[in-house]
Design a protein around this motif. Structure first.
Motif, short mmCIF file in Angstrom:
data_model
loop_
_atom_site.label_atom_id
_atom_site.label_comp_id
_atom_site.label_asym_id
_atom_site.label_seq_id
_atom_site.Cartn_x
_atom_site.Cartn_y
_atom_site.Cartn_z
N GLU A 385 -11.31 -10.29 4.03
CA GLU A 385 -11.03 -8.81 4.12
C GLU A 385 -12.23 -7.94 3.52
O GLU A 385 -12.18 -6.54 3.94
CB GLU A 385 -9.60 -8.57 3.31
CG GLU A 385 -8.37 -8.87 4.26
CD GLU A 385 -7.96 -8.09 5.34
OE1 GLU A 385 -8.40 -6.78 5.07
OE2 GLU A 385 -7.42 -8.47 6.21
N VAL A 395 -12.10 -10.80 -1.08
CA VAL A 395 -10.78 -10.84 -0.87
C VAL A 395 -10.51 -11.43 0.52
O VAL A 395 -10.86 -10.89 1.28
CB VAL A 395 -10.04 -9.57 -1.31
CG1 VAL A 395 -10.11 -9.17 -2.73
CG2 VAL A 395 -10.73 -8.37 -0.38
N ARG A 397 -7.03 -13.25 3.38
CA ARG A 397 -5.50 -13.08 3.41
C ARG A 397 -5.22 -14.51 4.21
O ARG A 397 -5.93 -14.90 5.23
CB ARG A 397 -5.00 -12.22 4.39
CG ARG A 397 -4.92 -10.74 3.81
CD ARG A 397 -4.35 -9.69 4.68
NE ARG A 397 -5.13 -9.53 5.74
CZ ARG A 397 -4.68 -9.80 7.14
NH1 ARG A 397 -3.75 -10.48 7.16
NH2 ARG A 397 -5.29 -9.34 8.14
N TYR A 408 -3.26 -11.50 -1.55
CA TYR A 408 -4.76 -11.83 -1.27
C TYR A 408 -5.05 -13.15 -1.99
O TYR A 408 -4.36 -13.47 -3.01
CB TYR A 408 -5.60 -10.79 -1.58
CG TYR A 408 -5.48 -9.45 -1.16
CD1 TYR A 408 -5.87 -9.32 0.19
CD2 TYR A 408 -4.92 -8.17 -1.82
CE1 TYR A 408 -5.91 -8.07 0.96
CE2 TYR A 408 -4.71 -7.11 -0.85
CZ TYR A 408 -5.32 -7.06 0.35
OH TYR A 408 -5.21 -5.81 1.04
N ASP A 434 -0.74 -13.09 -6.15
CA ASP A 434 -2.02 -13.32 -5.43
C ASP A 434 -2.50 -14.91 -5.87
O ASP A 434 -1.94 -15.39 -6.77
CB ASP A 434 -3.27 -12.33 -6.03
CG ASP A 434 -2.74 -11.07 -5.61
OD1 ASP A 434 -2.30 -10.59 -4.44
OD2 ASP A 434 -3.17 -9.93 -6.52
#
Length: 441
Positions: A385, A395, A397, A408, A434
């Motif tokens: 991302e 980061v 996904r 994330y 996360d």
């Protein structure tokens, strides 16, 4: 002529915004994020709940001041608030020069031109009009993922919801239009397609006499360039075995279901006008997990609905613990003008609503942390991302994370990655919602 476009509210509204941007771009308009240089300001508003309504009003007032302090010549209000409260906007926010309803967004070029020429008008269309679809879009999500709105409006008419009054009844977009739009998005670099509507699961019933979401999904899976297809807003009572089988069989479809249930007390569900009960919810969740063991189920809840007792709140807590949802969001009930629920007795104090929401989210945080820890050591595919500023940390996904609402994976690496890339990640730890991971060759 530079235009500042502000999009508020949901991802369905964002699709409308992107279509307006596309139509304006085709007619030579350019866009800016700098308030000081915008000559035309358009706000695509939301009025789903009280907070959204307040944000829309404040944004209109704030940007309306640009007509006095910057080079802005006109301010246009579009979207749900404009549709619902056109007359009130006209009277209370005189800075607004034109009002564009939810089904009149395809008139945006004419609206801009006429407003610049001094015409002040409200542009509304009948709510049974066919959906505005198939327009060229300017994708604003970064280009690696995009939303595909497959229908407009809703027929469910839940007692708390204003959507049918601002968007009309359920109208599906023809399948050939959606496939063509998806192909254009894929050709432009979109790798993840996220299907949205007020309810995706009844897609096609109005056009074809039966639910056609499974067939649409199969056609979309045939588009080269798409790697992930994600489903949002699947009402539990409409999730059929055929749909479950397609999700399981098609490799491009993320094993992810956004399934809003709103509550788990039979009495509250009945008052909400929902068409299910706790036993049916339990059965549906169990069946989905049996057929797709690695499914990620996200849900949303409303806390503090009129008449909700402490016992019914505890029922909801027990259901959350029993169901162990992978993702969950809880919202305070908001009494919306013109809805049946707003007139119901037993309105709950805000303090009580917030307390109950806090209890739900505290429980969910525990459940989510335990579940996140279970992924330690696993290798998962993730979409990059972006990169944290001044850090060797990216980061990303996984299939378990929808953009902007879920978590994330944080990757520490000195290798250069590009947004939209797919990488293999070994999970090494977890932090609340996360995950922490490392790249795998």
């Amino acid at each position: 002529m530079k235009i500042l476009m502000v999009s508020l509210g949901c991802d369905k509204n964002l699709v409308d915004t992107e279509m307006m941007l596309g139509m304006l771009a085709e007619h030579g308009y350019t866009f800016t994020d700098d308030e000081s240089e915008a000559e035309v300001v358009i706000v695509n508003t939301c009025c789903f709940i009280g907070d959204a309504k307040e944000e829309s009003i404040n944004t209109l007032i704030e940007l309306g001041a640009l007509k006095q302090t910057a080079c802005a010549r006109v301010l246009i209000a579009a979207g749900c608030l404009a549709q619902r409260y056109a007359e009130e906007i006209r009277q209370e926010i005189p800075e607004v020069d034109a009002i564009v309803g939810t089904l009149a967004i395809d008139e945006i070029v004419r609206v801009v031109e006429e407003t610049l020429n001094g015409k002040r008008q409200t542009y509304l269309r009948a709510l049974d009009r066919e959906p505005v679809a198939g327009k060229k879009r300017v994708v604003t999500t970064g280009g690696h993922y995009a939303y595909l709105k497959i229908a407009e409006g809703c027929d469910k008419r839940c007692s708390y919801c204003i959507i049918p009054k601002v968007r009309g009844g359920y109208r599906s977009v023809p399948m050939e239009t959606l496939v063509k739009e998806a192909q254009i998005l894929a050709d432009s670099g979109v790798k993840e397609l996220i299907l949205v509507a007020q309810e995706t699961t009844v897609y096609g019933k109005d056009l074809y006499g039966e639910k056609k979401l499974p067939e649409l999904l199969k056609k979309l899976c045939g588009i080269s360039g798409l790697y992930w297809i994600r489903l949002l807003y699947c009402y539990p009572e409409e999730i059929t075995q055929e749909l479950i089988d397609v999700i399981r069989a098609e490799k491009k479809i993320c094993h992810y279901l956004d399934m809003p249930i709103q509550h788990a007390s039979d009495e509250i569900l009945k008052k909400m006008g929902r068409r299910t009960n706790r036993a049916e919810l339990t059965e549906r969740i169990a069946r989905i997990r049996e057929c797709i063991p690695d499914i990620c189920i996200r849900t949303t809840l409303i806390t503090g609905f009129p008449g909700e007792t402490k016992k019914e709140h505890e029922e909801l807590l027990s259901f959350v613990e029993e169901s162990c949802f992978d993702r969950l969001g809880a919202f305070l009930y908001s009494p919306e003008e013109g809805t049946a629920a707003a007139e119901m007795p037993g309105q709950i104090p805000e303090k009580t609503k917030k307390k109950r929401r806090g209890e739900i989210m505290a429980l969910q945080q525990e459940l989510a942390f335990d579940k996140a820890g279970s992924f330690q050591g696993q290798v998962m595919t993730a979409m990059v991302e972006g990169k944290l500023v001044d850090e060797d940390c990216y980061v990303a996904r996984t299939y378990r994370d929808a953009p902007n609402v879920d978590g994330y994976v944080f990757l520490h690496t000195d290798r250069e990655l590009v947004t939209g890339d797919f990488v293999n990640v070994r999970i090494t730890g977890a932090h609340e919602y996360d995950l922490i991971g490392e790249l795998v060759p």
